[in-house]
Motif scaffolding. Structure first.
Motif, short mmCIF file in Angstrom:
data_model
loop_
_atom_site.label_atom_id
_atom_site.label_comp_id
_atom_site.label_asym_id
_atom_site.label_seq_id
_atom_site.Cartn_x
_atom_site.Cartn_y
_atom_site.Cartn_z
N LEU A 23 0.83 -1.21 0.00
CA LEU A 23 0.00 0.00 0.00
C LEU A 23 0.86 1.25 0.00
O LEU A 23 0.58 2.21 -0.73
CB LEU A 23 -0.97 0.01 1.19
CG LEU A 23 -2.18 -0.89 1.02
CD1 LEU A 23 -2.95 -1.03 2.34
CD2 LEU A 23 -3.10 -0.39 -0.08
N GLU A 24 1.92 1.24 0.79
CA GLU A 24 2.82 2.39 0.79
C GLU A 24 3.48 2.56 -0.57
O GLU A 24 3.65 3.69 -1.04
CB GLU A 24 3.88 2.25 1.88
CG GLU A 24 3.31 2.43 3.27
CD GLU A 24 4.35 2.30 4.37
OE1 GLU A 24 5.53 2.60 4.11
OE2 GLU A 24 3.96 1.91 5.47
N PHE A 35 1.08 10.43 1.72
CA PHE A 35 0.34 9.31 2.29
C PHE A 35 0.41 9.33 3.81
O PHE A 35 1.48 9.50 4.39
CB PHE A 35 0.94 8.00 1.76
CG PHE A 35 0.40 6.75 2.39
CD1 PHE A 35 -0.96 6.46 2.35
CD2 PHE A 35 1.25 5.85 3.02
CE1 PHE A 35 -1.46 5.30 2.92
CE2 PHE A 35 0.76 4.69 3.59
CZ PHE A 35 -0.60 4.41 3.55
N PRO A 37 0.03 6.89 6.74
CA PRO A 37 -0.09 5.46 7.04
C PRO A 37 -1.02 5.14 8.20
O PRO A 37 -1.44 4.00 8.35
CB PRO A 37 1.35 5.04 7.35
CG PRO A 37 2.06 6.28 7.70
CD PRO A 37 1.38 7.41 7.00
N SER A 41 -6.84 3.02 4.48
CA SER A 41 -6.36 3.05 3.09
C SER A 41 -7.45 3.52 2.13
O SER A 41 -7.16 4.23 1.18
CB SER A 41 -5.83 1.68 2.68
OG SER A 41 -6.82 0.68 2.84
N GLU A 44 -7.54 7.21 2.19
CA GLU A 44 -6.36 7.75 1.50
C GLU A 44 -6.54 7.65 -0.01
O GLU A 44 -6.16 8.56 -0.74
CB GLU A 44 -5.08 7.03 1.95
CG GLU A 44 -4.63 7.42 3.34
CD GLU A 44 -4.30 8.90 3.44
OE1 GLU A 44 -3.17 9.29 3.11
OE2 GLU A 44 -5.19 9.68 3.85
N PHE A 68 -4.74 -0.02 -6.83
CA PHE A 68 -5.01 0.02 -5.40
C PHE A 68 -5.56 -1.32 -4.92
O PHE A 68 -5.13 -1.86 -3.89
CB PHE A 68 -6.01 1.15 -5.10
CG PHE A 68 -6.49 1.19 -3.67
CD1 PHE A 68 -5.61 1.47 -2.64
CD2 PHE A 68 -7.82 0.97 -3.38
CE1 PHE A 68 -6.05 1.51 -1.31
CE2 PHE A 68 -8.27 1.02 -2.06
CZ PHE A 68 -7.38 1.28 -1.03
N LEU A 72 -3.96 -3.95 -2.18
CA LEU A 72 -4.66 -4.54 -1.03
C LEU A 72 -4.41 -6.04 -0.94
O LEU A 72 -4.13 -6.58 0.14
CB LEU A 72 -6.16 -4.27 -1.11
CG LEU A 72 -6.63 -2.86 -0.80
CD1 LEU A 72 -8.10 -2.69 -1.18
CD2 LEU A 72 -6.42 -2.54 0.68
N GLU A 75 -0.85 -6.63 0.02
CA GLU A 75 -0.68 -6.26 1.44
C GLU A 75 -1.16 -7.40 2.34
O GLU A 75 -0.50 -7.74 3.32
CB GLU A 75 -1.44 -4.97 1.73
CG GLU A 75 -1.18 -4.39 3.09
CD GLU A 75 0.05 -3.50 3.16
OE1 GLU A 75 0.55 -3.29 4.28
OE2 GLU A 75 0.52 -3.01 2.12
N ASP A 127 -6.13 -2.70 7.38
CA ASP A 127 -5.84 -1.40 7.99
C ASP A 127 -5.60 -1.53 9.49
O ASP A 127 -4.72 -0.86 10.04
CB ASP A 127 -6.95 -0.40 7.71
CG ASP A 127 -6.95 0.10 6.26
OD1 ASP A 127 -5.90 -0.02 5.59
OD2 ASP A 127 -7.98 0.62 5.82
N ARG A 130 -2.16 -2.95 9.90
CA ARG A 130 -1.14 -1.94 9.54
C ARG A 130 -0.87 -1.00 10.71
O ARG A 130 0.25 -0.60 10.95
CB ARG A 130 -1.62 -1.08 8.35
CG ARG A 130 -1.39 -1.66 7.00
CD ARG A 130 -1.66 -0.72 5.83
NE ARG A 130 -2.78 0.19 5.96
CZ ARG A 130 -2.68 1.52 6.12
NH1 ARG A 130 -1.51 2.10 6.18
NH2 ARG A 130 -3.76 2.27 6.21
#
Length: 186
Positions: A23-24, A35, A37, A41, A44, A68, A72, A75, A127, A130
């Protein structure tokens, strides 16, 4: 404006297991975007879309949306792995959805059964993991309630994706009457 590289994100995901960065990587491909963090997400992505001026049906915006969604999936794979027989991963997923005393669950199948008894949004799971603050995701009493949450928050997780690992494929299930939303529940 940069272009997200699935290949680069996938490489980073495999080399930084536990410290996933897809994601980053996606968000940093837009060099003029700062962004956050700590933010969800999906919010964002919404902010990025607004800053870039993307509108529904815009080819560039649609390509970014697909990138995106790929981020995901990558991630999830990077954070939780792809192995079905990793008890710690199953326990981690159970803990994130609020299943208490997960350390007492002795096998992957029992964790999977408990996890399948809960309705939750996978974007929220990613999320939450994260942020790593011991948070628990919201679970839902019905598929309809999950569907409403997903629509309201725009937390759409791709139901089918070529990069989905074995674990993600097992966690995903076909939600009844939600096919058109491209959402999932675990």
């Amino acid at each position: 404006m940069g272009r997200f590289s699935r290949k680069r994100a996938k490489k980073e995901a495999h080399t930084k297991l536990g410290k996933a960065r897809p994601l980053e990587t996606f968000f940093s491909s837009y060099t003029d975007f700062a962004f956050n963090p700590e933010a969800p997400s999906r919010l964002e992505f919404r902010r990025l879309s607004k800053e870039q001026g993307w509108k529904r049906g815009d080819a560039v915006g649609e390509a970014a949306w697909q990138d995106f969604r790929s981020a995901l999936v990558l991630e999830f794979n990077a954070r939780f792995g792809t192995e079905l027989k990793d008890l710690l991963t199953w326990q981690t997923l159970c803990a994130i959805v609020g299943i208490e005393e997960v350390n007492k669950i002795a096998d992957c199948e029992a964790c999977e059964k408990l996890l399948k008894s809960r309705l939750f949004n996978l974007v929220d799971v990613i999320d939450t993991h994260r942020r790593s603050k011991g948070e628990v995701v919201q679970t839902f009493a019905s598929a309809e309630a999950l569907k409403e949450h997903t629509k309201k928050t725009a937390a759409f997780f791709p139901h089918y994706h070529v990069a989905a690992g074995s674990l993600l494929k097992r966690v995903l299930r076909k939600p009844p009457s939600m096919e058109s939303l491209n959402t999932t529940n675990g």
